[in-house]
Design a protein around this motif. Structure first.
Motif, PDB file in Angstrom:
ATOM      1  N   ASP A 137       0.834  -1.200   0.000  1.00 44.28           N
ATOM      2  CA  ASP A 137       0.000   0.000   0.000  1.00 44.28           C
ATOM      3  C   ASP A 137       0.870   1.253   0.000  1.00 44.28           C
ATOM      4  OD1 ASP A 137      -3.132   0.722   1.733  1.00 44.28           O
ATOM      5  OD2 ASP A 137      -2.205   1.570  -0.052  1.00 44.28           O
ATOM      6  N   TRP A 138       0.255   2.321  -0.373  1.00 45.78           N
ATOM      7  CA  TRP A 138       0.926   3.607  -0.387  1.00 45.78           C
ATOM      8  C   TRP A 138       1.319   3.999   1.017  1.00 45.78           C
ATOM      9  CZ3 TRP A 138       1.775   6.186  -4.882  1.00 45.78           C
ATOM     10  CH2 TRP A 138       1.078   5.724  -5.992  1.00 45.78           C
ATOM     11  N   LYS A 139       2.291   4.877   1.072  1.00 45.03           N
ATOM     12  CA  LYS A 139       2.612   5.519   2.340  1.00 45.03           C
ATOM     13  C   LYS A 139       1.410   6.375   2.693  1.00 45.03           C
ATOM     14  CE  LYS A 139       4.832   9.359   2.300  1.00 45.03           C
ATOM     15  NZ  LYS A 139       5.848  10.412   2.089  1.00 45.03           N
ATOM     16  N   LYS A 140       0.857   6.132   3.874  1.00 49.81           N
ATOM     17  CA  LYS A 140      -0.326   6.880   4.269  1.00 49.81           C
ATOM     18  C   LYS A 140       0.092   8.097   5.061  1.00 49.81           C
ATOM     19  CE  LYS A 140      -3.527   3.038   4.206  1.00 49.81           C
ATOM     20  NZ  LYS A 140      -4.434   2.181   4.945  1.00 49.81           N
ATOM     21  N   ARG A 141      -0.559   9.238   4.783  1.00 53.01           N
ATOM     22  CA  ARG A 141      -0.231  10.453   5.499  1.00 53.01           C
ATOM     23  C   ARG A 141      -0.963  10.476   6.820  1.00 53.01           C
ATOM     24  NH1 ARG A 141       2.303  14.090   2.230  1.00 53.01           N
ATOM     25  NH2 ARG A 141       3.038  14.781   4.257  1.00 53.01           N
ATOM     26  N   GLY A 142      -0.369  11.158   7.785  1.00 59.25           N
ATOM     27  CA  GLY A 142      -1.070  11.365   9.049  1.00 59.25           C
ATOM     28  C   GLY A 142      -0.978  10.202  10.010  1.00 59.25           C
ATOM     29  N   PRO A 187      -8.999   9.911   2.715  1.00 61.07           N
ATOM     30  CA  PRO A 187      -8.366  10.982   3.499  1.00 61.07           C
ATOM     31  C   PRO A 187      -7.005  10.617   4.048  1.00 61.07           C
ATOM     32  CG  PRO A 187     -10.144   9.955   4.737  1.00 61.07           C
ATOM     33  CD  PRO A 187     -10.210   9.382   3.362  1.00 61.07           C
ATOM     34  N   GLU A 188      -6.752   9.302   4.166  1.00 66.58           N
ATOM     35  CA  GLU A 188      -5.472   8.899   4.760  1.00 66.58           C
ATOM     36  C   GLU A 188      -4.296   9.091   3.804  1.00 66.58           C
ATOM     37  OE1 GLU A 188      -7.977   7.058   3.903  1.00 66.58           O
ATOM     38  OE2 GLU A 188      -7.378   5.138   3.030  1.00 66.58           O
ATOM     39  N   TYR A 189      -4.592   9.436   2.549  1.00 67.18           N
ATOM     40  CA  TYR A 189      -3.515   9.572   1.574  1.00 67.18           C
ATOM     41  C   TYR A 189      -3.129  11.022   1.292  1.00 67.18           C
ATOM     42  CZ  TYR A 189      -4.112   4.639   0.654  1.00 67.18           C
ATOM     43  OH  TYR A 189      -4.174   3.288   0.799  1.00 67.18           O
ATOM     44  N   ILE A 190      -3.767  11.959   1.970  1.00 65.51           N
ATOM     45  CA  ILE A 190      -3.378  13.356   1.749  1.00 65.51           C
ATOM     46  C   ILE A 190      -3.041  14.021   3.074  1.00 65.51           C
ATOM     47  CG2 ILE A 190      -4.754  13.592  -0.353  1.00 65.51           C
ATOM     48  CD1 ILE A 190      -6.764  15.199   1.280  1.00 65.51           C
ATOM     49  N   LEU A 191      -2.317  15.110   2.975  1.00 69.89           N
ATOM     50  CA  LEU A 191      -1.893  15.841   4.156  1.00 69.89           C
ATOM     51  C   LEU A 191      -3.096  16.542   4.784  1.00 69.89           C
ATOM     52  CD1 LEU A 191       0.797  16.746   5.630  1.00 69.89           C
ATOM     53  CD2 LEU A 191       0.568  18.862   4.349  1.00 69.89           C
ATOM     54  N   PRO A 192      -3.338  16.336   6.089  1.00 73.70           N
ATOM     55  CA  PRO A 192      -4.451  17.047   6.737  1.00 73.70           C
ATOM     56  C   PRO A 192      -4.276  18.553   6.644  1.00 73.70           C
ATOM     57  CG  PRO A 192      -3.547  15.336   8.173  1.00 73.70           C
ATOM     58  CD  PRO A 192      -2.618  15.455   7.009  1.00 73.70           C
ATOM     59  N   LYS A 215      -2.074  20.540   8.959  1.00 69.33           N
ATOM     60  CA  LYS A 215      -0.617  20.348   8.898  1.00 69.33           C
ATOM     61  C   LYS A 215       0.003  21.056   7.704  1.00 69.33           C
ATOM     62  CE  LYS A 215      -0.209  16.212  11.608  1.00 69.33           C
ATOM     63  NZ  LYS A 215       0.214  14.832  11.729  1.00 69.33           N
ATOM     64  N   GLU A 223       6.244  20.334  10.535  1.00 74.80           N
ATOM     65  CA  GLU A 223       6.317  18.912  10.173  1.00 74.80           C
ATOM     66  C   GLU A 223       6.311  18.736   8.660  1.00 74.80           C
ATOM     67  OE1 GLU A 223       3.254  16.514  11.967  1.00 74.80           O
ATOM     68  OE2 GLU A 223       3.635  14.868  10.572  1.00 74.80           O
TER      69      GLU A 223
END
Lengths: 112, 369
Positions: free
Chosen positions: A105-110, B255-260, B263, B268
């Motif tokens: 999987d992709w590197k997940k942000r957050g 949503p987990e694939y983009i920067l919140p 932030k 950071e």
């Protein structure tokens, strides 16, 4: 100066040859995969082996040729049949749902 | 040594170009369609989350040029603004990969020539400065950090390599003494409507060049027209409505694939961009600074040197990295235009210091530590 030049030429040649080894292997693996998939057109879904880099050459060549990062980014299919790369690959070739046999999987942000 | 020098003297520049272009063509032929290439075979359906997200419905294959235009109209308003490069991708996805392989090799060959012409400041035969020509090709081969994604992969090459050529061509056109408004307009529009970091830096470098011309009283109307179209292209790229729509889609479905949002522009984010993008790319292409450093040692940086291609394009290379520091994500592939501009600066520096390099060590004006 001459020694540096010779080392640079040797590295350049190694890099060129290494890229060809990796990409020729990838080309062969892709053709084998498509051939396998076409033999299983009647299956409900197809599971194929994930791609690999021969002789771990990605450690020497870096992103100059294929690496694990490229496989995850899209040079390989995904671990779910409904994820985009697997989905569009199947639609393009008229195949049943298809996925690879490992989690990637992709590197997940957050994430912590 | 004499044999090597004799061999070098008798090697035509065309063979040098062939030594890079032929492997490039073979690598193109070895790499089939991958990843997003398959998604672009189909007409973009902006009403159903586009073609690049998971779990999307069926799509219609592109069957003609009208379909490509329809697709890109939807793409522009629902996903992103890189329309000229996307048009190329969908065209080749429709006609077949082998045509792309040939076209991509032609683009690569042109890029190497234009790189050389920008470095020497004129459209002359590479035979005149063969070493500079070779250095440019070496610089691009070893300096581009994500070579496969930005130069061989169909989608990536259209977004990075092809747009790089458009930017190069506009800058080359700008430094000519004569030009036409029509050509400058088309060239400027394509150069601006390219890729975000490259487009912004092309605007900065063009403004810089035009300022120099204005001070030298050489500014002409076609240059102004070209620059205006460059700005229009940049605006069409950066301000496209699709970017906001895409962000909303990602927030809703992935949503987990983009920067919140909280932030964005945080310490950071800057740290991640610096360690994940800026530093690795700078280190990877650092060998290109060697001629530049030698050039600075010989010429010293003065106000006058701000008009030199070495300074202008080296600055352009660094500006791309600086611009990307402010992006939500700094992927390695986005450093392509940095290498593109830096290689010109490096080759230009090499051209200037080549006569000095040819002197015996004992006769050189200064010692290099």
């Amino acid at each position: 100066m001459l020694t540096t030049g010779c080392l640079a030429v040797a590295y350049a040649l190694f890099t060129m040859v290494g890229c060809f080894v990796v990409e020729t292997s990838y080309h062969r693996q892709l053709n084998e995969r498509l051939s396998y998939a076409r033999q299983h057109m009647e299956d409900d879904s197809i599971v194929v082996k994930a791609f690999y880099i021969p002789y771990n050459l990605d450690r020497w060549l870096g992103p100059r040729s294929l690496t694990e990062y490229h496989f995850i980014y899209g040079a390989d299919l995904e671990s779910k049949t409904t994820d985009n790369h697997s989905l569009m690959y199947a639609r393009y070739y008229g195949l049943p749902p298809i996925r690879i046999d490992r989690e990637a999987d992709w590197k997940k942000r957050g994430e912590e | 040594m004499q044999q090597i020098e004799r061999l070098w003297q008798h090697t035509p520049w065309q063979w040098l170009l062939l030594a890079f272009a032929l492997p490039f063509l073979v690598r193109n032929l070895l790499l089939p369609m991958v990843a997003d290439d398959y998604s672009y075979v189909f007409i973009w359906d902006g009403e159903d989350r586009g073609n690049l997200m998971d779990n999307i419905g069926p799509r219609e294959r592109i069957a003609g040029f009208a379909d490509i235009l329809t697709s890109q109209w939807s793409h522009y308003f629902t996903w992103g603004g890189r329309t000229p490069s996307m048009l190329c991708i969908q065209f080749f996805a429709w006609v077949g990969k082998v045509w792309f392989d040939i076209a991509n090799t032609i683009v690569f060959t042109l890029l190497m020539l234009v790189l050389y012409w920008l470095a020497v400041g004129d459209i002359v035969s590479p035979a005149r400065h063969k070493g500079v020509f070779l250095w440019g090709m070496i610089g691009m081969f070893f300096g581009v950090i994500d070579y496969l994604t930005t130069m061989l992969w169909m989608t990536g090459a259209c977004v990075y390599l092809w747009t790089g050529l458009w930017e190069y061509l506009f800058l080359l056109y700008l430094i000519k003494d004569k030009g036409s408004c029509a050509l400058a307009a088309v060239s400027g529009l394509l150069a601006g409507w390219s890729e975000e970091a490259g487009s912004i830096v092309t605007v900065i470098l063009s403004a810089w060049i035009m300022l120099v011309y204005w001070r030298q009283k050489r500014l002409q109307r076609w240059m102004i027209v070209g620059f205006a179209c460059l700005l229009v292209g940049c605006g069409l790229l950066m301000l496209c409505p699709g970017s906001l729509h895409r962000e909303a889609l990602m927030l809703e479905y992935a949503p987990e694939y983009i920067l919140p949002a909280d932030k964005l522009f945080s310490a950071e984010m800057f740290w991640d961009n610096f360690t994940g993008g800026f530093l690795p790319i700078l280190i990877w292409e650092s060998f290109l600074f060697i001629p530049v450093i030698l050039w600075i040692r010989k010429h010293y940086l003065t106000w006058q040197s701000l008009t030199c291609p070495t300074v202008i394009f080296t600055a352009g290379g660094l500006l791309v990295l600086c611009a990307m520091m402010f992006a939500p994500e700094f992927e390695l592939r986005t450093g392509f235009h940095s290498t593109l501009f830096l290689t010109v600066g490096s080759a230009a520096a090499l051209k200037e210091i080549a006569p000095w390099l040819k002197k015996p060590w004992s006769l050189r004006q200064y010692a290099v530590p």
